[in-house]
Design an enzyme around this catalytic site. Structure first.
Site, PDB file in Angstrom:
ATOM      1  N   CYS A  58      -7.792  63.723  44.732  1.00  0.00           N
ATOM      2  CA  CYS A  58      -7.079  65.011  44.807  1.00  0.00           C
ATOM      3  C   CYS A  58      -6.204  65.128  46.048  1.00  0.00           C
ATOM      4  CB  CYS A  58      -8.079  66.147  44.751  1.00  0.00           C
ATOM      5  SG  CYS A  58      -9.143  66.023  43.306  1.00  0.00           S
ATOM      6  N   HIS A  83      -5.789  72.705  39.051  1.00  0.00           N
ATOM      7  CA  HIS A  83      -5.872  71.599  39.998  1.00  0.00           C
ATOM      8  C   HIS A  83      -5.236  70.357  39.370  1.00  0.00           C
ATOM      9  CE1 HIS A  83      -6.886  68.937  43.032  1.00  0.00           C
ATOM     10  NE2 HIS A  83      -8.200  69.014  43.049  1.00  0.00           N
ATOM     11  N   HIS A 106      -6.285  73.953  50.189  1.00  0.00           N
ATOM     12  CA  HIS A 106      -6.586  73.096  49.039  1.00  0.00           C
ATOM     13  C   HIS A 106      -7.307  73.929  47.983  1.00  0.00           C
ATOM     14  CE1 HIS A 106      -7.609  69.552  46.757  1.00  0.00           C
ATOM     15  NE2 HIS A 106      -8.887  69.821  46.844  1.00  0.00           N
TER      16      HIS A 106
END
Lengths: 407, 86
Positions: free
Chosen positions: A163, A335, A301
């Site tokens: 990620c 995401h 994030h």
């Protein structure tokens, strides 16, 4: 001796996201805050998997990509091809400049192509695997195939950090240009969704499941009612170069990168520690020779997971105190994993350009465990000159990047 | 035994789908490289596709350099079909 005193600026951006093709679509979607999340039939068919929601790129026709380039591309490479073309065009190039560096990666490679090949393996028909299928599952497949298709002939170096991939590649590109190793670099990340992502995060108890009937409300960073992330996909790429080079050729400067840091959390592969996240943000500030009070906005994030959001907010509190304006774009975007750092950096550059701060979608009541940060819960016109962007990954890879507005 | 017409029809069907070609392009005299635009990577994928289409192994006797036109390809498959029968 290389000159490392120059500023590194952004002169092109390209995006493919669940809001559609293009940077403008990304901004409009994030500003509207709804519309890209939906239920996934494959997940609905699995009673054991709690999450049913994802955000995927709308169906697009990529047949404009020449066949001999397209044959070796997976879907995530299609996204990257479109994003690269947009970024190059905005930077003022119809074809890539000679020696352009290319920094791009993904979390995994195309699962759908892997499954096709796996089926042939399991049927003991390895001889049916085409070369063009193999080229789609190489670890650097999107990087290689887009470089081939567009004739990007400088170093192509793809970092993969789950990620954090997008921000990691931006950081590497920034350092390559800052150090004088490269004149120009195209950097970011790409990802294609497969229900496997949702199922795997579900096992880790990291998915959203309590708003399956209202997909646009499913991802709720920092909110007390959050249960986890909503997986999505896309590609973000940014064109970087030295400020003096950009000005010399008359390019429009969109923003500046002024610092980058990365570290690795070795305490646990999946659960972030606030101390390591704090150290990463602090290292980015040190890299840019900034004091915390000089940062206007933290673009977190924050994926909407229980543990991750708490750790990041506590780390941010330790670095900045309670007055840092904070948002997460994943409430609207989901995401997008390997693409997220780059797609969200593009939105950060736009926030600086437009002097408009995007909200954290679905953040109605902050979880009291997420500290007392100044959360942005509705779109706000406001002055901002510097944004710190975070990306943290399973595997313990943390990245923080600092962006500055260029008036 | 498969006829030449069937070989042509099945070959063309596979090539059209795999390489996005049209009926108009698929004339026997068409050169694989110069007229149909098939490069070396296409040539190796073509064999995999045709093996699936015909259910026979083509790759062992296949010499890419000797395969200039579509007709060369038809003849190659026909030759293998005859050998297979013998």
């Amino acid at each position: 001796m290389r000159d490392t005193s120059g500023k590194v600026v952004i002169t092109g951006m390209g995006a493919v996201s669940p809001f559609g093709a293009g940077v403008e679509a990304l901004w409009n979607g994030l500003a509207a805050g709804t519309g890209c999340m939906h239920t996934v039939p494959e997940l609905e068919a699995l009673p054991m998997v709690k999450t049913k929601v994802a955000a995927t790129v709308p169906e697009m026709d990529f047949s404009y990509i020449p066949r001999q380039a397209r044959r070796s591309m997976s879907r995530m490479a299609f996204y990257a091809y479109a994003a690269a073309q947009e970024a190059l065009r905005q930077a003022g190039y119809t074809t890539p400049p000679d020696g352009l560096g290319f920094f791009m990666g993904s979390t995994l490679n195309s699962i759908s192509v892997w499954l096709k090949i796996t089926a042939q393996c399991q049927a003991n028909h390895l001889e049916l695997i085409k070369t063009s299928d193999f080229l789609q599952i190489m670890n650097h497949s999107p990087l290689a195939t887009v470089a081939q298709a567009l004739k990007i002939n400088g170093p192509s170096v793809g970092a993969a950090g789950a990620c954090a991939t997008g921000l990691m590649n931006l950081g590497l590109g920034y350092m390559a240009v800052k150090s004088g190793w490269l004149k120009q670099a195209l950097c970011g990340g790409t990802e294609e969704y497969h229900p496997m992502f949702s199922a795997c995060f579900d096992v880790m108890q990291a998915t959203s499941y309590n708003f399956n009937d209202a997909p646009s409300q499913a991802c709720r960073p920092f909110d007390k009612d959050r249960t986890g992330l909503v997986a999505s996909e896309g590609c973000g790429l940014l064109f970087l170069e030295r400020e003096e080079d950009a000005r010399a050729r008359g390019a429009v400067i969109l923003g500046e990168i002024i610092g980058f840091a990365s570290n690795t959390d070795t305490e646990n592969i999946a659960y972030p520690s606030a101390a390591t996240l704090q150290a990463c943000m602090q290292a980015a500030l040190d890299d840019a020779h900034l004091q915390p009070r000089q940062v206007d906005v933290l673009n977190a994030h924050a994926t909407g997971t229980l543990i991750g959001d708490i750790a990041e907010s506590r780390a941010a509190y330790q670095v900045f105190g309670p007055h840092i304006r904070t948002n997460s774009l994943k409430g609207a975007l989901g995401h997008s994993m390997g693409a997220s750092g780059a797609l969200e950096t593009i939105a950060c550059v736009q926030m600086l350009q437009k002097q408009f701060l995007l909200p954290t979608q679905n953040l109605h009541e902050p979880d009291e465990r997420c500290g007392a940060l100044d959360y942005i819960t509705s779109g706000t016109a406001g002055k901002a000159d510097i944004i710190l962007k975070n990306s943290f990954a399973i595997g313990g890879n943390n990245c923080s990047l600092l962006l500055r507005r260029v008036p | 035994m498969i006829t030449k017409e069937e070989i042509i029809q099945k070959t063309n069907e596979a090539l059209k789908k795999e390489f996005e070609l049209t009926d108009a392009q698929l004339v026997p005299t068409a050169r694989l490289k110069d007229d149909l635009g098939l490069d070396s990577l296409d040539a190796v994928d073509m064999i995999v596709v045709l093996e699936q289409q015909f259910g026979v192994v083509l790759r062992q006797g296949y010499d890419m350099r000797s395969m200039v036109t579509l007709n060369d390809l038809y003849n190659f498959i026909e030759h293998l079909a005859q050998e297979h029968k013998a």
